[in-house]
Design an enzyme around this catalytic site. Structure first.
Site, mmCIF file in Angstrom:
data_model
loop_
_atom_site.group_PDB
_atom_site.id
_atom_site.type_symbol
_atom_site.label_atom_id
_atom_site.label_comp_id
_atom_site.label_asym_id
_atom_site.label_seq_id
_atom_site.Cartn_x
_atom_site.Cartn_y
_atom_site.Cartn_z
ATOM 1 C CB ALA A 309 -0.918 -0.036 1.255
ATOM 2 C CG MET A 310 2.400 4.928 -1.748
ATOM 3 S SD MET A 310 3.678 5.369 -0.746
ATOM 4 C CE MET A 310 3.574 7.244 -0.371
ATOM 5 C CD GLU A 311 2.653 6.788 2.831
ATOM 6 O OE1 GLU A 311 3.793 7.256 3.441
ATOM 7 O OE2 GLU A 311 2.612 5.470 2.778
ATOM 8 C CG ASN A 312 -0.120 7.661 -3.186
ATOM 9 O OD1 ASN A 312 1.066 7.908 -3.285
ATOM 10 N ND2 ASN A 312 -0.943 6.599 -3.639
ATOM 11 C CG HIS A 344 0.855 1.381 8.151
ATOM 12 N ND1 HIS A 344 1.742 0.943 9.040
ATOM 13 C CD2 HIS A 344 1.403 2.079 6.902
ATOM 14 C CE1 HIS A 344 3.061 1.390 8.453
ATOM 15 N NE2 HIS A 344 2.966 2.104 7.397
ATOM 16 C CD GLU A 345 -0.485 2.412 3.833
ATOM 17 O OE1 GLU A 345 -0.040 3.394 3.545
ATOM 18 O OE2 GLU A 345 0.357 1.432 4.412
ATOM 19 C CG HIS A 348 1.567 6.789 6.477
ATOM 20 N ND1 HIS A 348 2.706 7.309 7.051
ATOM 21 C CD2 HIS A 348 1.971 5.482 6.052
ATOM 22 C CE1 HIS A 348 3.720 6.257 7.223
ATOM 23 N NE2 HIS A 348 3.160 5.267 6.457
ATOM 24 C CD GLU A 367 6.276 3.856 6.028
ATOM 25 O OE1 GLU A 367 5.187 2.970 6.659
ATOM 26 O OE2 GLU A 367 6.180 4.529 4.884
#
Length: 883
Positions: A309-312, A344-345, A348, A367
């Site tokens: 995943a990525m928190e864009n 988690h995301e 962020h 992180e």
């Protein structure tokens, strides 16, 4: 993953990926697919000192130009190209004749520099791409930029590999690949506002970081404009174009949607994620006392994405299998992982997005904090603690916060995304919260957000002092935390309950490396005894009376494992604790029942206590039914299995483990509904040859094969599939492979992919390895984990090692560090060490460089440990099984 593009097909549909990079390392991701595939401003505007009228920069951008905003037009089109143009508005704080920004793999043209104060164009004398790791785009001017406001406009284009009729385009630019999408000041501190327009097919939907502002259609193309973003770092930039459909989440203020393939949405597979996302977002808003600063939050389940995943900001991307949940097919454990990942995301969105580290050497605060916030059960805490302990016990580890000069190139930045950053970071924050009390910790976090501070200012601005026991003494947070963040490793404290003596020492598996380090930590110790509850003391000021055993009592330090350190005792105290575990284990906290085993085994590996004492710590498991102690034992005994499953030690070891796990298997299968411990019970019982377990696994799998109705509980499928394939032959393997190929459920496919590696047939494992070279069979993003599954099998380890060397260029495109760690985990002979060193010298390791060095160090440790302990361990297991 390839530097440019790769092709993967799933369920007879083609996905073509132009990567804009992932945390594992790659380029813009544009996935093209055919039909029917199964406010708060985090930082005030900085005013940086600069010397750019002098020598050019080496790796970091000069600080004389400060970006304010970007205007970006992007158009993925049908000519194997994506094209675009951008204008960056910036402020000059110190005069210069040269503009430096980042650009990589882009053809850049038509530079125009405007003086915004005079509205006059400035002459450009030269444009130069730096062909080195800096990725600088250097624009030389005829005249000097004085202090003031300017803009730079550029046209650019990049390459796609292939084009299909419909398309899904999704970016993943972290950490350093926004520069592959458009020329930019691609460093986290250089935040700006983004004004974005995406040109896309009229029958698709475009999403961006911000909410859509409006759109218009010209011919077959739709121009979608977005509201300005928050002031943010380039690594958070994101857009998506697709035919995906969405599932909405309830929230009183924010529009939340979860996007997935239309068939997945229609089947309700995004519903669980949608149900919990609004609740998690609301929890964080209350926790931080700051509202989520966007009007919308989109989540996307992508068929191919690395990382998970990525928190864009405002547009969070997930690997499809880590976000979608199918009732009746996905396990309850999978549901836990989805909740953990979303938590988690979304954490962020405050820590990382709103409040950002200054440079990548402090990525642990991004992180580590998001990982800490996503804890909701002891299982995740214990897993991260032990993962961090393992990595940080090597001399090749790194500090949580190394000097900036040690983290400059993209490779060095990528290497920071490891277990130290995520797991140790979270555990150190958990320790701080315990020291200052969670109420004070949470208040400090809120202050940090309200200060709009950079993350590394957290210690100074958010917490002033730490309590130090009951004597009223205090010390500065930064002074204490620097010992945990700016040094590698962690301590082991040794307590003598007879004399009260206590001391600390840097814990390393390989004690020959110790001379390189002279380290010391401020250590908070929560201690309890047989009759007294927990109290907090500090090692540097401790009265030794705290640690003197009275009337034969035992002492237990690091209660509930809130500290990031190991504990050793004198023999008498160890004996008392192990006796307590056998007679009444519940007197010792659950976390510590697991940790006593973990400390004993790892202290034995480091030769700080005997290996027989470590093995003695497993005796109480015959009547233990809780997950954490069993998980700790299984994980630590796995090292024994890796070291000895090719030797005569393995037979007596299996006999001992069969008897230890028999009671657990009966308890879990007969007494309780499916849960965590059942997986351990079945895995341990079957892999060690307990007949009733083997029969159960074969019968359950055979019923599925014969009836084509899968009645195996989703929680148990991974372990039943594996054990049935292990006991079976070609028929079972090919049945599992056909189910893997035909299944549209991502959770089911993952469980089958792992199970296929469990066969003991060498020729089937060789076939499976060959399949990893074909992206139509095994996606490139799954290659590393598939090979690791095979290497975990004693029958496949040598095959996997030979295979990755023969095909390194291809297999290393995914996660080469994980690949190396898995394939070398059994290395324990001089010959294997020599092969590994030769591999390090002969191959281009790239992002795997640190992992290979760690593997060499670990192999050296293994060789020494086996030579010193093999005979002792064999004798212990033979004696225990003879009783």
């Amino acid at each position: 993953m390839a530097k440019n593009l790769y092709i993967s097909k799933v369920a007879a549909a083609a996905f073509i990926v132009l990567t804009v990079s992932s945390i594992a390392g790659i380029v813009t991701m544009i996935i093209l697919y055919k039909t029917q595939i199964s406010t708060m401003n985090p930082t005030p505007r900085p005013t940086f000192p600069s010397t750019t009228m002098g020598p050019p920069p080496v790796m970091r951008l000069p600080r004389n130009l400060i970006p304010e905003s970007y205007e970006i037009f992007l158009h993925p089109n049908q000519t194997l190209l994506f094209t675009g143009n951008s204008t960056v508005n910036f402020h000059c704080v110190e005069r210069t004749r040269t503009i430096y920004l980042h650009s990589k793999d882009l053809t850049v043209s038509n530079p125009v520099v405007m003086n915004k104060n005079t509205n006059k164009k400035m002459g450009v004398s030269a444009v130069k791409h730096h062909e080195d790791p800096s990725n600088f785009l250097e624009i030389q001017l005829n005249d000097i930029l004085e202090q003031g406001n300017y803009s730079l406009s550029l046209a650019f284009k990049g390459e796609l590999s292939e084009y299909n009729e419909a398309f899904l385009a999704a970016t993943n630019v972290a950490p350093t690949d926004a520069r592959r999408v458009f020329p930019c000041f691609d460093e986290p501190e250089m935040k700006a506002v983004f004004h974005v327009t995406i040109i896309h097919r009229r029958d698709t939907t475009a999403l961006g970081n911000a909410k859509m502002h409006g759109s218009n259609i010209i011919d077959d193309w739709k121009y979608t404009r977005f509201h300005p973003t928050q002031r943010m770092s380039t690594y958070l930039f994101a857009f998506m174009v697709s035919e995906f459909t969405s599932t909405s989440s309830p929230h009183d203020r924010v529009e939340i949607k979860t996007y997935a393939r239309p068939e997945a949405t229609a089947a309700g597979h995004a519903q669980y994620a949608a149900n919990i996302t609004g609740k998690i977002l609301k929890f964080y808003e209350n926790h931080f006392d700051i509202e989520y600063s966007q009007q919308k939050l989109d989540q996307i389940a992508l068929p191919d994405l690395n990382p998970s995943a990525m928190e864009n900001w405002g547009l969070v991307t997930y690997q499809e299998g880590d976000l979608l949940y199918e009732e009746g097919m996905s396990s309850l454990l999978h549901k836990e992982l989805i909740a953990n990942l979303i938590a988690h995301e979304l954490a962020h969105q405050w820590f990382g997005n709103l409040v950002t580290m200054k440079w990548w050497n402090d990525i642990w605060l991004n992180e580590g904090f998001a990982t800490y916030m996503s804890y909701y059960c002891k299982t995740f805490v214990a897993n991260d603690l032990h993962t961090a302990f393992k990595e940080d016990a090597l001399a090749s580890s790194h500090p949580l916060s190394p000097p900036q000069e040690d983290v400059q190139t993209t490779s060095e930045i990528m290497e920071m995304f490891d277990a130290i950053t995520y797991c140790k970071g979270a555990i150190v924050l958990r320790m701080l919260a315990d020291i200052v009390e969670e109420r004070v910790f949470n208040k400090g976090i809120k202050l940090c957000c309200n200060y709009k501070c950079l993350l590394q200012d957290l210690w100074m601005k958010s917490f002033k002092n730490l309590p130090k026991g009951e004597d009223g003494g205090h010390t500065e947070v930064a002074k204490v935390m620097d010992t945990w963040t700016k040094q590698i490793g962690y301590p082991v404290i040794t307590i003598n309950t007879t004399s009260g003596e206590i001391y600390q020492k840097h814990f390393l598996f390989n004690d020959s490396s110790e001379s390189r380090f002279v380290l010391w930590w401020y250590i908070p110790i929560r201690v309890m005894s047989n009759t007294m509850g927990p109290s907090l003391v500090w090692l540097e000021t401790t009265d030794t009376d705290e640690f003197i055993s009275k009337n034969g009592e035992w002492i237990l330090a690091n209660v509930n494992c809130t500290g990031y350190y190991r504990v050793n005792y004198n023999q008498e105290n160890w004996d008392s604790l192990l006796t307590q575990l056998v007679t009444n284990p519940h007197r010792i906290p659950l976390m510590n029942r697991g940790q006593l085993i973990d400390d004993a085994f790892n202290l034995a590996r480091a030769k700080l206590l005997s290996v027989t004492l470590a093995l003695n710590s497993t005796r109480f498991l015959r009547t233990e039914h809780e997950y954490l102690p069993w998980e700790s034992a299984v994980r630590n005994l796995e090292y024994f299995i890796l070291m000895f499953d090719r030797s005569e030690v393995y037979g007596p070891m299996q006999a001992y483990l069969r008897e230890q796990v028999r009671g657990l298997l009966i308890y879990e299968i007969i007494v309780l509904p499916p849960r965590h411990n059942q997986i351990i019970a079945i895995q341990m019982a079957c892999s060690n040859g307990l007949p009733e377990c083997m029969m159960m696994a074969k019968e359950m799998f055979a019923k599925w094969m014969n009836n084509d109705t899968n009645n195996i509980h989703p929680n148990l499928r991974s372990v039943i599939y594996c054990q049935a394939v292990a006991f079976g032959g070609r028929t079972e393997w090919e049945f599992a492979w056909n189910k893997f190929q035909s299944s549209s459920d991502t959770s089911e496919k993952e469980q089958l992919r792992g199970a296929l590696s469990c066969t003991k047939k060498i020729w089937l494992l060789s076939r499976y390895l060959e399949y990893t070279l074909n992206p139509e069979r095994i996606r490139l993003m799954d290659v590393a984990s598939t090979i690791n599954y095979i290497a975990r099998n004693v029958a496949g380890q040598a095959l996997a090692w030979n295979f990755i060397r023969a095909h390194w260029e291809y297999v290393s495109q995914g996660d080469p560090a994980m690949l190396i760690e898995g394939v070398t985990s059994r290395f324990s002979t001089q010959y294997e060490l020599e092969e590994l060193v030769r591999f390090a010298n002969d191959y281009d390791l790239g992002f795997a460089t640190r992992a290979v060095q760690q593997a060499i160090e670990q192999t050296q440790v293994n060789i020494q440990w086996v030579s010193e302990n093999k005979d002792i361990i064999l004798e212990w297991f033979e004696r225990e099984t003879a009783l």
